[in-house]
Design a protein around this motif. Structure first.
Motif, PDB file in Angstrom:
ATOM      1  N   PRO A  12       0.843  -1.196   0.000  1.00  0.00           N
ATOM      2  CA  PRO A  12       0.000   0.000   0.000  1.00  0.00           C
ATOM      3  C   PRO A  12       0.873   1.239   0.000  1.00  0.00           C
ATOM      4  N   GLU A  13       0.324   2.352  -0.473  1.00  0.00           N
ATOM      5  CA  GLU A  13       1.084   3.593  -0.357  1.00  0.00           C
ATOM      6  C   GLU A  13       1.032   4.126   1.060  1.00  0.00           C
ATOM      7  N   PHE A  14       0.017   3.724   1.834  1.00  0.00           N
ATOM      8  CA  PHE A  14      -0.149   4.222   3.197  1.00  0.00           C
ATOM      9  C   PHE A  14       1.068   3.851   4.044  1.00  0.00           C
ATOM     10  N   GLY A  15       1.668   4.835   4.647  1.00  0.00           N
ATOM     11  CA  GLY A  15       2.822   4.609   5.509  1.00  0.00           C
ATOM     12  C   GLY A  15       4.148   4.537   4.779  1.00  0.00           C
ATOM     13  N   GLY A  16       4.116   4.388   3.443  1.00  0.00           N
ATOM     14  CA  GLY A  16       5.363   4.359   2.677  1.00  0.00           C
ATOM     15  C   GLY A  16       6.328   3.306   3.164  1.00  0.00           C
ATOM     16  N   MET A  17       6.022   2.029   2.934  1.00  0.00           N
ATOM     17  CA  MET A  17       6.801   0.950   3.530  1.00  0.00           C
ATOM     18  C   MET A  17       8.068   0.594   2.758  1.00  0.00           C
ATOM     19  N   LEU A  18       8.238   1.142   1.554  1.00  0.00           N
ATOM     20  CA  LEU A  18       9.433   0.810   0.754  1.00  0.00           C
ATOM     21  C   LEU A  18      10.158   2.078   0.277  1.00  0.00           C
ATOM     22  N   PRO A  19      10.646   2.900   1.204  1.00  0.00           N
ATOM     23  CA  PRO A  19      11.332   4.124   0.778  1.00  0.00           C
ATOM     24  C   PRO A  19      12.813   3.952   0.488  1.00  0.00           C
TER      25      PRO A  19
END
Length: 378
Positions: free
Chosen positions: A94-101
């Motif tokens: 999901p884009e929520f929380g940005g888990m793969l920056p």
């Protein structure tokens, strides 16, 4: 395919729409013959099986001030190691929380746009201040540009809000699956307007209460039922009750957070459904209400016009306007045949458009396209 889904709120843990969706698609992909793992960050390390889906929780570092970075870095490393061992072919996050920056783990990544924390903060005021979450979400979207929007509105809002365009994009609607109804352990009135979801200001709970001060007075047999947890950190209960005339208070009911089975029962017993929320990516609960045959009243804004046609499958009313909402309730209460027609039309419209099989087929086709482009096995 060997699929990995990222999710920090997988049921039965406390969850919202993302957790509900991830469980549905993970189980669905498993039934199609794919190997499925769901991985997230939580308080304790855990690995268990959910109907053939492997669910993994990585324990949070918990170091104040830097946990957001360390947790995401460890998640990226965990994924990269399994991609290198060919245990994962494709990742959806999901884009929520940005888990793969912190870079791509080494395989195709698809980002499904549910509703980012940045958008949640920006929509009421038009912009969002810099924060670590905004940084993570923007970096995740910028580095992984294969996107699925849960509505066309959500896709366009993300492009505009972050100033980033996807390389590949699709709109794939949520699957709406009604849970089997059960006999509730609580009493329900004979005639009631149902609100479902977090009982909060941003979801329109107070707008509905102000409308109720009119329609409850005009229809003495009608009640208002809130099904959902109260907004934390705010005395939303008091705000709602202060919006109502004193002689109406005994016709407003708060059920708290319900199981999906009990919510399905409420939907099947309700007279109509109202959701004044302007903070939605798709509003799965509205679609579930339509699937149950309920006439719905929603704002003429956001994603709602994509799946609610005014005076055909529901009513679209002016946003943030209690008077318009109350008038729509009055129209439906005065015309039972209209309520019946709207409910039946809504049920027919969403049954196929928001089916699990349709969502799985469109998602699987996109995954195969990503894998073919990346030269990975299909």
């Amino acid at each position: 395919m060997k699929l990995a889904y990222l999710c920090n709120e997988y049921p039965p843990a406390e969850h919202g729409g993302i957790g509900t969706f991830i469980q549905a698609i993970a189980r669905g992909m498993k039934t199609l013959g794919h190997t499925v793992t769901v991985v997230g960050i939580g308080r304790h390390k855990r690995v268990y099986d959910d109907s053939g889906v492997t669910v993994v929780t990585l324990p949070t570092i918990g170091t104040r001030g830097i946990a957001w970075a360390l947790d995401r870095w460890r998640l990226n490393r965990w994924l990269s190691e399994r991609v290198a061992r060919r245990e994962i072919d494709l990742i959806e996050a999901p884009e929520f929380g940005g888990m793969l920056p912190f870079g791509n783990p080494g395989c195709p990544v698809v980002i499904r746009l549910h509703l980012s924390a940045t958008m949640i903060r920006a929509l009421p005021r038009g912009s969002a201040k810099w924060s670590t979450v905004r940084y993570c979400e923007r970096k995740t979207l910028k580095q992984n540009r294969n996107w699925i929007g849960v509505t066309d509105w959500m896709l366009n809002q993300t492009i505009t809000g972050f100033g980033i365009a996807p390389v590949t994009s699709r709109v794939i609607y949520y699957p709406a699956v009604l849970a089997p109804a059960t006999e509730p352990t609580f009493a329900l009135p004979d005639h009631f307007v149902l609100y479902a979801g977090e009982v909060s200001q941003r979801k329109g709970a107070c707008i509905l209460a102000r409308a109720a001060s009119t329609f409850l007075r005009e229809y003495p047999a009608l009640h208002l039922v809130y099904a959902g947890a109260l907004q934390s950190g705010v005395d939303i209960y008091t705000q709602i009750m202060m919006s109502l005339r004193k002689n109406l208070l005994d016709r407003v009911h708060f059920l708290g957070r319900l199981s999906r089975e009990n919510l399905a029962t409420c939907m099947r017993k309700a007279t109509l459904f109202a959701s004044p929320s302007l903070l939605e990516s798709c509003s799965l609960v509205t679609i579930e209400a339509m699937l149950s045959g309920l006439p719905v009243i929603v704002p003429d804004a956001g994603p709602f016009p994509e799946f609610v046609t005014h005076n055909e499958t529901g009513y679209l009313v002016a946003p943030n306007d209690p008077a318009s909402l109350a008038a729509a309730v009055a129209t439906m209460m005065d015309h039972p045949e209209l309520r019946s027609s709207l409910g039946k039309n809504a049920q027919l419209k969403v049954r196929d458009r928001f089916s699990l099989s349709r969502c799985l087929g469109a998602t699987e086709a996109l995954y195969n396209q990503m894998l073919a482009a990346g030269g990975r096995p299909q």
